[in-house]
Every structure is written in C-alpha cells, then in structure tokens.
Design a protein around this motif. Structure first.
Motif, PDB file in Angstrom:
ATOM      1  N   TYR A  45      11.109  -2.627   0.547  1.00  0.00           N
ATOM      2  CA  TYR A  45      11.687  -3.963   0.921  1.00  0.00           C
ATOM      3  C   TYR A  45      11.166  -5.063   0.166  1.00  0.00           C
ATOM      4  O   TYR A  45      11.816  -5.824  -0.188  1.00  0.00           O
ATOM      5  N   LEU A 100      -0.324   0.082  -4.364  1.00  0.00           N
ATOM      6  CA  LEU A 100       0.779   0.940  -4.927  1.00  0.00           C
ATOM      7  C   LEU A 100       1.034   0.786  -6.408  1.00  0.00           C
ATOM      8  O   LEU A 100       0.667  -0.167  -6.678  1.00  0.00           O
ATOM      9  N   LEU A 157       5.737   3.199  -8.927  1.00  0.00           N
ATOM     10  CA  LEU A 157       6.247   3.520  -7.698  1.00  0.00           C
ATOM     11  C   LEU A 157       6.803   2.295  -7.131  1.00  0.00           C
ATOM     12  O   LEU A 157       7.876   2.467  -6.141  1.00  0.00           O
ATOM     13  N   HIS A 208      11.029   2.811  -5.844  1.00  0.00           N
ATOM     14  CA  HIS A 208      11.261   2.591  -4.760  1.00  0.00           C
ATOM     15  C   HIS A 208      12.270   1.373  -4.239  1.00  0.00           C
ATOM     16  O   HIS A 208      13.327   1.290  -3.665  1.00  0.00           O
ATOM     17  N   LEU A 241       0.578  -1.271   0.077  1.00  0.00           N
ATOM     18  CA  LEU A 241      -0.153   0.107  -0.121  1.00  0.00           C
ATOM     19  C   LEU A 241       0.858   1.179   0.066  1.00  0.00           C
ATOM     20  O   LEU A 241       0.319   2.259  -0.105  1.00  0.00           O
ATOM     21  N   GLY A 242       2.122   1.137   0.107  1.00  0.00           N
ATOM     22  CA  GLY A 242       2.869   2.189   0.234  1.00  0.00           C
ATOM     23  C   GLY A 242       4.411   2.242   0.046  1.00  0.00           C
ATOM     24  O   GLY A 242       4.793   0.933  -0.216  1.00  0.00           O
ATOM     25  N   THR A 243       5.138   3.106   0.024  1.00  0.00           N
ATOM     26  CA  THR A 243       6.490   3.103  -0.388  1.00  0.00           C
ATOM     27  C   THR A 243       7.392   2.451   0.840  1.00  0.00           C
ATOM     28  O   THR A 243       8.615   1.748   0.333  1.00  0.00           O
ATOM     29  N   THR A 244       6.869   2.485   1.924  1.00  0.00           N
ATOM     30  CA  THR A 244       7.636   1.895   3.099  1.00  0.00           C
ATOM     31  C   THR A 244       7.624   0.243   2.759  1.00  0.00           C
ATOM     32  O   THR A 244       8.781  -0.296   2.916  1.00  0.00           O
TER      33      THR A 244
END
Lengths: 231, 231, 231, 231
Positions: A121, A210, A214, A218, A114-117
C-alpha cells in the motif's frame, strides 16, 4: 432524492465501518464526493449506524456549508471539506478511531514499514502529523486539522495519490482514495498494518525496516505501470 | 408489574453488557433509579444474562433494602445504593470486570489522557481509587466501596457530573450517568480508552499527555455550552 | 443408550468449549463422571466438535479402560482417570489449550492473584506444575501428568476442592469441579484471569498482589459459610 | 467443468481462510494439486472471497503457466509452482498474512518451541527464511520466494514432510501438506502457536524451550509409528 448517488455511496461506506470492526458507537465517519457538483455526502453527527439511511446523509460543499439535508453534518466535516478542496483527485475520505491506528497516533510515532503487507500500500512509513499549535486548536479546529494534514504532506514531500493515509498525532487516523469505498478499504488495511507493526516491535524492538528492493517490488507489482496484481 | 419503567430500563441495560463484550458469565450489573420514588432496579445476583427478564430485576431503596422482587439483588447492590444516595443527579450505574479497564484497576494506575477519544468524555485521567483499609473491607464492604469512590472524588476535587467513571484499585470499574443506558455507554467507552492507552504505552512508554488546548477543545465541542456534536 | 446421563453432560460440556472460544480444532476435551458406577464419559480423540454426538462419547473406568463406546477416547484420558481416582469429590474435568492460560503455562509461572475477579475463585495464585522428569514423560505420560498435578497440590498444601485449576508447565491448563459444566466454567474464568493478569503486568510490572483482606472478603462472600452471592 | 475435483478443493480451502480469521480482504491464497496431471488449482488474483466460485479457480502447471481458466492466477502462483515442482509429496499450499505469524516474519525471528501445542505439529522452531538478495527480488521475485524456502530447508537440514510451515522474513507465512485442507489447518495452527509464543515471551522473556523428552513425546504420539491420537 437529490444527490442520490453520493448519498448511497456515503451510506454504504459508513455502514462498512462497524462491520469491519473499525468504530465503536459513532466514532467515525465516511464521505463521498461529487467533483462535478463540488459537493460531498457525509454522515450526520452523532447518529448511530443502525439508524442511518441514505436520506440522512448530509450534502455539503467544499467550504463545509450544508447544501442538502436536514441533519447537522459530522463534527469533522470541515476536515473533509479542506481535503477535498485542496486535493483535487480524491473522491472519498474516512475518519475512524480504530484501536491500533489510534494507539500509534496517540504515541505520536510513524508506523514503520516492516513488511510486504505495508509495502503493498505504501512505500514509506505511515506518516504521523504532530499536534497543532494552541491557536489553531482554539480557532477553526476541524478546518485546521485538514490544513495540518496537507501541510505535513507538503513538508515531507509526500504525494496524496501514493500515500492514502495519515495519523493525526494524539487524535486518530484519516484515509482517503478515489472514492469512499477505497477509503474504507484503506482504513481497514491501516488498522491491520498498525496491529502487526505493534506486535512485531514487541517481539523484536530492533526489527529492521523492509529493504528497499522489497518495498519497490511489492508496491510496483500492485500499483506500478507493469502491475500484475488483480484482474 | 410494579416499577415497570425502571425494571425495563435496568433489564435493557444489563442485556447490553454481554452484547458489548463487557462481561463474562455474571461478572457485571447495571441499575436504573427512579428518583421520585427513591428506589432503583438492579440485576439479581448470579443469574445468567440469558435467563434475565424485567420481572427478575430487584427493586431496592437507597439504603439497599429490597422493596420489590423475589430474588436476592446483586452482591454489589450497596455500592449502587451509596452512590445514588450521595450523588443526587445520577440515574444509572454500571459495574463490570471488562478486560482492559480491570487490568488498569489491577495495576492501580490512573488511565492517562493520551488522545481525543478520551477527551471526548473526560478532561482528566480516569481516576483510580486505592484499595480500602482492612477494617473497611472486613466491615460493610460493598457500602464502603461506594464511600471509597465518593471519598476519592472529593479528595481529588472531581465532579461526578463531569467524570462519569472510576477504577476501584485491585477490583474493577464503575461508571454512571443520567440513566443506565448512559452508564453502559460509558463502560464501553472506558474499555476502549483503557485498551488504546495500554497499547499506546507499549508502543511509546514516553507518550505525552494530550495537550491542554486539545483536551478543552474536544470536551467543549461535545459537552460545552456551545457544543456542536450530535443533533 | 447406556450411560446416557453422563454422555449427554460430557457432550454438552465439550460443545461449550468452542462456543466460549477456548479451543481451536480439537485442542481440548471435557469429561463427566458417574461416581456410583465408577466411570466417566469423555470426548473421542481427534473428532471435530461439529461431528460430536452424545453417542460418540467414550465411557471409561478410573483406570482408563474403555467400558462402552466404539471410538478411541481422548489421548488425555489417563490424566482424567488418575484425577478421578485420587480426587474423590470431583465430577467433571476439562483440558484446553486456551490462549492466555497456555501462554502462562509455557512461561512456567503461576498466575499471581492481582484482583477480585481472581479472588472470587481462588485465594491463591493459580498453581503451575513444573515439567516432569524425562523418565515419566517417556513412560506412561498421560497418567504421569495426572500424578504430577496431584503431587503439586500435595507438595504445596493445596486443596483441590478450593483450587479447581492448574497450569501444567510447558503444556496447558486443566480445570475441574463438581461436574463437567462447572469445569468448563472454571476454564473460561481461568482464561479471563490469565488474560487480565498478563495485561496488568504489562501496564505495571510491579503491580502488587491483592491484599489479604480483599482475598478473604471476595472468596468468602462467594464460597464461605455466610456467602451472599447468587440465589 | 475440467479439473473439477481440484477446483472444488481449492475453492473450499480458500473459503476457509476468512472463516478462520486468517485473511483480510484478499491477503491470502490456497491451492490444490493434481499430481497425475501435473497441475494445481489456485485462487484468481485480487478477487474477493465472497465472489469466488470453483469455476473461477485458475489451473496452472508446475512452471506457472495457466492451463485452464479465464482469470489471472494469484500473484503468488510461481511460489506455489516452484514448491510443487521440487517437493513431490505435497498436494496443497496456503499463503496468508495472518496477524501473529506475519508479525514474527516481520521480526525476522524463528518461533521458538515453547509448549506442547507447538510440539504436536513440529519438533523444531518454526523456521524463518531471511529476506532475499536484491537481485533475486528484482528478478523473478515470486519464483525466487519458492527457491528461498527450499534453500532454507536444505541449508538447515529440515524435511518438508515433517515441518509443514515457514515464515518468509519481512513477508508472511507459507504452509503446505498432503492437500489444501491440511495446509489450511496448518495455517490456523501456526497462527495460534505464533500468538501464544508472543504472549509467553511477553510474560517471561526467559521462558525455556520445551524439553526434548516432551517434544519427542508429543510429536510421536500424534505422528510417530505408534501414534495414538485420533481415530
């Protein structure tokens, strides 16, 4: 002290688990492998973290037989052994029952990206292996847990060098990496990603995955051939 | 100091409660029994944890009468007394208002068995006793709370040696064990299990119960005749 | 140092707020009154807790005029002043933006009485005053907040000696008591009750109110004429 | 040591991030600008907070070129550079992946203004910029993130002097202010506001926006020409 290096590293990794808030009591274990000698050092079973020492680590071969040490190794030792035996490039494994990752495992759902964090990984959802068949559970349960993980990766075309974590359905997470320290790092990241995904979907049950560009960006800036993260 | 051993143990157990994040102010109490002398040591009522000493523990018999000590015992003393009197094998009891376990008690629902963390301790849902009838509440309330717990176990065919915890509906959890230290351990595990079950059902309201083979396996490897967990 | 006693007590109460996890930065204030002198000591506005001293407390009369002290008093001073002026029996007031209590205030809902933890303090839901009319907000806002609280208690037949807390809709909680220390205690209890009620209703949106007999029993055993809680 | 002042300030601001619970491992960075010299000091990329020193900060100009320092600057450096270059009045920037703010960013929703805690800082919802077009992501990604933020403010008529925070959709929050210390403060406030808004909407999905008069009042008493908050 024999196997001093892996004992020291396994000890240090285990001690990080309560410090990072990833375990209650003895609900977790970390191991560090020596690939040349074909062994790994792992936490003894049921011993409180505050009583651990490098000496108390148990050294085990990749079939799960104790090679050095007086205590009984972690009850999850065979899961570690199977993973080391089949995945030749990993040097450390961690198992915890950390709160949010375990809740996702219990819910039997992958953690959506759901996100870049997360993308820093993994470029995929955190996988979740379904519970095993009853016969496997009744058989050599801990070894089967290792095979279950390996099977899930094969079946879904995942590469354990790229995706260093999995949820075992109804059970809890396992993470790995080039050494135990990296596996601990992955466990902490997984717990944070699990917590943020949970909150995100509470805020917006339709939160989109995401977007591909992106995810790629990332992951590549941190892990690709032209990565520019870190020193 | 008379009854020194149980005073020391009850004191140590009580002091663990705030350290484990299980109590705010004085919202909890632990006791340790001496079966031979037919008494138990329990926290004095409303005394802050930072002011506790072994001397301040109150020694009470299994009918709830103070045998030794100058302070008034915990207002929940009679619940402890009833449990000790009827369940001959337990040596320690803990009562807290820990956040997640209390929320389940307030919701008047059992905590469903959703994962192996739970199965490592219980092979059934964490039971939840319904609120008592008004007459019992108006009567000898704290003793009735003990009977309510015992009654619930009988009615549902539960064995207090296997299931060492219960939620009292609208109220909060009680746990027990062979001694106070074990009862504290069970309180912390219950809180963690309660938190993970809550998050699991938020993520997936249809999360399935843990399958039977896994319940059996995890419980047996820790508590069965061929258990291989711990040293 | 003039007004030393109330300065010391107000200081000690303010310092407890960050220790109990009830404030971020300067988002809260506590005051202690001296009824004979008709004044109260309150935190100075916008001063970090780590820089507070008893000397920096500001002494103010019940109309909100500074009597002693060089700093500007808390921007919420007039709310405190109005409450002290009209509710003659209170000796301490606390205002925080603690996480869960503030979330309930923002949701503009009373906190329902769902368990005995709540009933140990209140026999009713934690009240929530609706936001004020625009004219009052544009006028003497902080004094009006005090009147809004008093008005809400009158309108709903509540007694400020029995119910020592309120949520101000869209804003945050206020608590009070015989002194500042008791008001701090009430703020911490309110936050815990708010958190548990939130989790309870997430687990079971139909969780029933605590039954009348239990409300009475728990409140009376702690606060009634025949109370038997504490020493 | 050259650029000592901004190195010291950037260092101090970075060190506050883990202390305030806003970062895990290296998931965040703070910078402090020297407007006269046209440079800013920023955290080096991927260096653990416990190993940071003022010397290790990297000094960069407003085009993102390193001016002084031996380490590689944060991978987010170009985002900082673009913001400093276009928004002439800011002196500090912070980027974190703090839990609740990041969850809102992942949910791609503005944080609605639900209470006075929020209004003490912003008179509008916390803005959330949508994810960028794929070409921008594949191009100069970190610089484009800066332009995305600036574009969002222009498009929505927001003033960066009044609204010192934004969520970047699918990514995480950025905050700024007159210096790095203020930007850190804003990051902590944003995280708290994000957490309280989340809980509020769980309790009451229909929780109303804060009424206009209250928004105005709280913002003006803290930031307006007749403000009366602080010393």
């Amino acid at each position: 002290m024999q196997f001093e290096e892996i004992r020291q590293k396994a000890y240090a990794a285990n001690m990080q688990l309560p410090q990072l808030g990833l375990v209650l009591f003895t609900f977790g274990n970390a191991s560090e492998a020596d690939r040349e000698k074909g062994v790994f050092a792992i936490k003894p079973s049921g011993v409180a973290y505050e009583e651990l020492t490098p000496e108390k680590m148990v050294v085990v071969d990749f079939d799960g037989n104790t090679v050095d040490g007086v205590l009984r190794p972690s009850s999850d030792t065979k899961t570690h052994a199977v993973l080391y035996k089949h995945w030749k490039a990993i040097g450390g494994i961690v198992h915890t029952h950390s709160t949010y990752a375990t809740a996702w495992a219990q819910s039997q759902k992958e953690i959506p990206i759901l996100g870049t964090t997360h993308a820093d990984y993994n470029i995929v959802n955190v996988p979740c292996a379904l519970p095993m068949d009853d016969e496997m559970i009744k058989g050599d349960y801990e070894a089967q847990t290792g095979f279950q993980i390996i099977h899930h990766f094969k079946q879904h075309g995942l590469d354990y060098n790229e995706v260093e974590m999995i949820l075992v359905g109804n059970h809890a997470p396992f993470t790995w990496g080039k050494n135990a320290s990296r596996a601990v790092h992955n466990s902490a990241v997984l717990e944070q990603v699990a917590k943020m995904a949970y909150i995100t979907l509470q805020i917006n049950p339709q939160a989109p995955q995401l977007k591909k560009a992106l995810i790629e960006k990332h992951y590549q800036r941190k892990h690709g051939p032209n990565s520019y993260y870190g020193q």
